[in-house]
Design an enzyme around this catalytic site. Structure first.
Site, mmCIF file in Angstrom:
data_model
loop_
_atom_site.group_PDB
_atom_site.id
_atom_site.type_symbol
_atom_site.label_atom_id
_atom_site.label_comp_id
_atom_site.label_asym_id
_atom_site.label_seq_id
_atom_site.Cartn_x
_atom_site.Cartn_y
_atom_site.Cartn_z
ATOM 1 C CB VAL A 87 0.418 2.994 0.516
ATOM 2 C CG1 VAL A 87 0.130 2.753 1.998
ATOM 3 C CG2 VAL A 87 -0.816 3.591 -0.159
ATOM 4 N N GLY A 88 3.541 2.496 0.791
ATOM 5 C CA GLY A 88 4.691 2.047 1.568
ATOM 6 C C GLY A 88 5.726 3.142 1.751
ATOM 7 N N GLY B 82 6.494 -4.340 -0.288
ATOM 8 C CA GLY B 82 5.841 -3.625 -1.371
ATOM 9 C C GLY B 82 5.907 -2.126 -1.159
ATOM 10 N N PRO B 83 7.114 -1.539 -1.221
ATOM 11 C CG PRO B 83 9.414 -1.054 -1.343
ATOM 12 C CD PRO B 83 8.431 -2.194 -1.389
ATOM 13 N N GLY B 84 5.568 0.694 -2.526
ATOM 14 C CA GLY B 84 5.033 1.593 -3.540
ATOM 15 C C GLY B 84 4.667 2.914 -2.907
ATOM 16 C CG ASN C 180 -9.444 3.862 -7.748
ATOM 17 O OD1 ASN C 180 -9.346 5.031 -7.395
ATOM 18 N ND2 ASN C 180 -8.832 2.882 -7.116
ATOM 19 C CE LYS D 25 -9.882 5.263 -0.204
ATOM 20 N NZ LYS D 25 -8.584 4.817 0.351
#
Length: 462
Positions: A76-77, A72-74, A298, A290
Site C-alpha cells: 500500500v505504501g 512502512g512502504p509495503g 483473507n 471492509k
C-alpha cells in the site's frame, strides 16, 4: 474479556510511562561501508564521518512542512508513493523502512517499482529513504527525525497490529500541526471511546495531532523488494477519525482549518487511485464493511492457498465453501448489527446521520429520523446484503492473492487478530452471547499454519 475502559492494546501502550524516545534518521549515508553508497545530491558530499559536526541538522527535506513520510512502504505504501509522486507539483516523499539492511538494499535497487496488470512497469528512485531508530549512527551525518521538529504529513502503512504502536513511538515528533493517516486492514483502534482516551493520555489538550484512516480496496501483490503489482485497480476512502482539538492562536483559525485538511485532501487528489474524501461517520461504516470482506477473503484464501476469485466459483448452497461463507457472514452480521444499535457508537452514528442524511440536531423529527437511519444501517449489514457485496467485490479482484495469503507464504505474521479477532473481541464486549465460532475457528487454523481443501475446511469449522 477486555473492559470498555481498558482494552488490552490501550493498557499495553499506557503502561509505558517513559518519555517518547529521541529517534535518529539514518539514511544510506550512515551505513558502515561508506564506499557502498554514492551521494545522489551535491549537498551530501562524501560520507566521511569526520566531515559532519555532531547533531548538525543536515536535512534532505525540501519544504519540510510539506514533506510526506510513508512509514512502512509495503504494497500500500509503494502504491501511494508511486502515484503521489506523479502529481503535478508533487511533494517530496521520504520512505521510512523498518530495518537497517533495507537502506543498503535500496541503494542497489531500481527504486519503487510498480507494474500494472497489463505489464507496464514504472520505476521511481526519486525518494529519500530513512530508518528511524534510537541508535546513534557512527558514520555520516547525525540527524534527528525531522531535525528535532514536528512531522506534518505522516502516512502509516505498516501491518495493522503495528500501526498505532508506531504512531505512539513517534509522538515526540507529532503535534497540532501533524496529520497522521493510517492505511491498514481492520477497524481503527482510535474510534471513540478508546481513541479520545488514548489521545488525552498522550498529548496536551492543545497539541494533539489529527488522525485519519484510508480504506484501500485496490488489490496489490508483492513481486520483490520495493516491487509491487497493481493486480486489481479499485478505489479507496479517506476520512477523519480524531481531529486535533488545538485552539488556534488569534487570527489563525482559517489557516488551522486549511492545515487540518491539507494532507488528506492531497491524498484524495492522487491520480488513478480514486480516493474519495468522506466524513467520520461514513468512514466508520466503510471500515466495518471492509472488515467483513477481509474477514472472509483473507483467511479463506490463506487456508485454501487460492486466488480470491476461487472462493466465489459456486453459488450452490450445498457447496462446502458456500456453507462456510454463509455462516461466517451470519455471525459477522449479528455482531455489527448489535454494534450499530449500541450507544457506545453514538458519535459515529451522529456524524453519519448529519453528513450523509443531513439531519439537523435539535429539529423536531431528529429522533425519529435518527432511529430510521439506524434501522437502515441494520439492514445494510444484514447477511444477504453483505453476501451480495462480498461476491461482487471478490469477483472484481478475482486474480488477487490476498495480503494474508502473501504473508503466510512468506512466513510472516498475519493480521488475523486484527480482522476476525476484532469480530470475536467485539462480540465479547457487547456481552450478548453472540456466536462467533467460525471466526474463532479461523483464527486457530491460521495460527496453526494449516493448508486445507474446502471439504476439510467445512468439516473443521461447521
Amino acid at each position: 474479556m477486555p473492559s470498555p475502559e481498558h482494552p488490552s492494546w490501550l493498557s499495553t501502550l499506557l503502561a509505558d510511562t517513559r518519555p517518547p524516545p529521541k529517534l535518529f534518521a539514518w539514511s544510506p549515508a550512515n551505513l558502515d561501508s561508506p564506499t557502498a553508497v554514492k551521494p545522489d545530491r551535491a549537498d551530501r558530499g562524501d560520507f566521511d564521518p569526520g566531515k559532519y559536526p555532531v547533531d548538525a541538522p543536515i536535512t534532505t527535506a525540501s519544504e519540510p512542512v510539506k514533506r510526506i513520510y510513508i512509514v512502512g512502504p509495503g504494497n500500500v505504501g509503494r502504491l501511494y508513493a508511486s502515484y503521489m509522486s506523479r502529481q503535478r507539483d508533487a511533494l517530496p516523499i521520504t520512505l521510512v523502512v523498518h530495518r537497517k539492511e533495507l537502506l543498503s538494499q535500496w541503494v542497489t535497487s531500481e527504486g519503487v517499482v510498480l507494474a500494472d496488470r497489463g505489464g507496464k512497469v514504472t520505476k521511481n528512485k526519486q525518494f529519500d529513504v530513512e530508518w528511524w531508530t534510537e541508535s546513534r549512527p557512527r558514520y555520516g551525518p547525525v540527524r534527528e527525525v525531522a531535525d528535532g521538529e514536528k512531522l506534518h504529513n505522516v502516512f502509516i502503512s505498516t501491518k495493522a497490529d503495528a500501526g498505532l504502536g508506531e504512531a505512539d513511538r513517534l509522538r515526540r515528533y507529532l503535534g497540532r500541526c501533524s496529520s497522521v493517516v493510517f492505511a491498514q486492514n481492520g477497524v481503527s483502534k482510535l474510534w471513540a471511546p478508546y481513541g479520545p482516551l488514548y489521545v488525552a493520555s498522550r498529548y496536551h489538550a492543545d497539541d494533539a495531532p489529527s488522525f485519519s484512516a484510508c480504506v484501500v480496496n485496490h488489490g496489490i501483490s508483492a513481486a520483490g523488494l520495493f516491487y509491487s503489482i497493481h493486480t486489481s485497480p479499485s478505489d479507496a476512502f479517506i476520512g477523519p477519525i480524531f481531529k486535533g482539538s488545538a485552539a488556534p492562536a488569534h487570527g489563525q483559525n482559517k489557516r488551522r482549518r486549511l492545515d487540518d485538511d491539507f494532507f488528506t485532501t492531497y491524498i484524495s487528489s492522487t491520480p488513478f487511485l480514486d480516493t474519495k474524501h468522506v466524513s467520520s461517520g461514513q468512514l466508520w461504516i466503510i471500515q466495518l464493511e471492509k472488515l467483513v470482506l477481509n474477514a472472509a477473503i483473507n483467511p479463506l484464501t490463506t487456508l485454501l492457498r487460492c486466488k480470491t476469485g476461487q472462493l466465489f466459483a459456486s453459488y450452490d448452497s450445498h457447496d462446502a465453501l458456500t456453507r462456510v461463507l454463509d455462516q461466517l457472514l451470519w455471525q459477522a452480521s449479528a455482531v455489527i448489527q448489535a454494534l450499530i444499535n449500541h450507544d457506545a457508537n453514538i458519535d459515529m452514528l451522529t456524524s453519519y446521520a448529519e453528513t450523509v442524511h443531513r439531519l439537523v440536531p435539535g429539529s423536531d423529527d431528529y429522533g425519529r429520523n435518527f432511529a430510521n437511519i439506524r434501522r437502515k444501517l441494520t439492514v445494510r449489514f444484514s447477511q444477504p446484503i453483505l453476501k451480495a457485496k462480498l461476491y461482487a467485490f471478490g469477483l472484481n479482484i478475482r486474480e488477487h492473492r490476498s495480503s494474508m495469503l502473501q504473508d503466510a507464504e512468506a512466513g510472516r505474521k498475519t493480521e488475523i487478530r486484527d480482522v476476525n479477532g476484532w469480530i470475536v473481541d467485539m462480540a465479547e464486549y457487547l456481552g450478548l452471547d453472540l456466536d462467533v465460532g467460525i471466526h474463532r475457528g479461523l483464527i486457530e487454523l491460521i495460527e496453526e499454519c494449516v493448508v486445507l481443501d474446502k471439504e476439510e475446511l467445512a468439516r473443521r469449522l461447521l
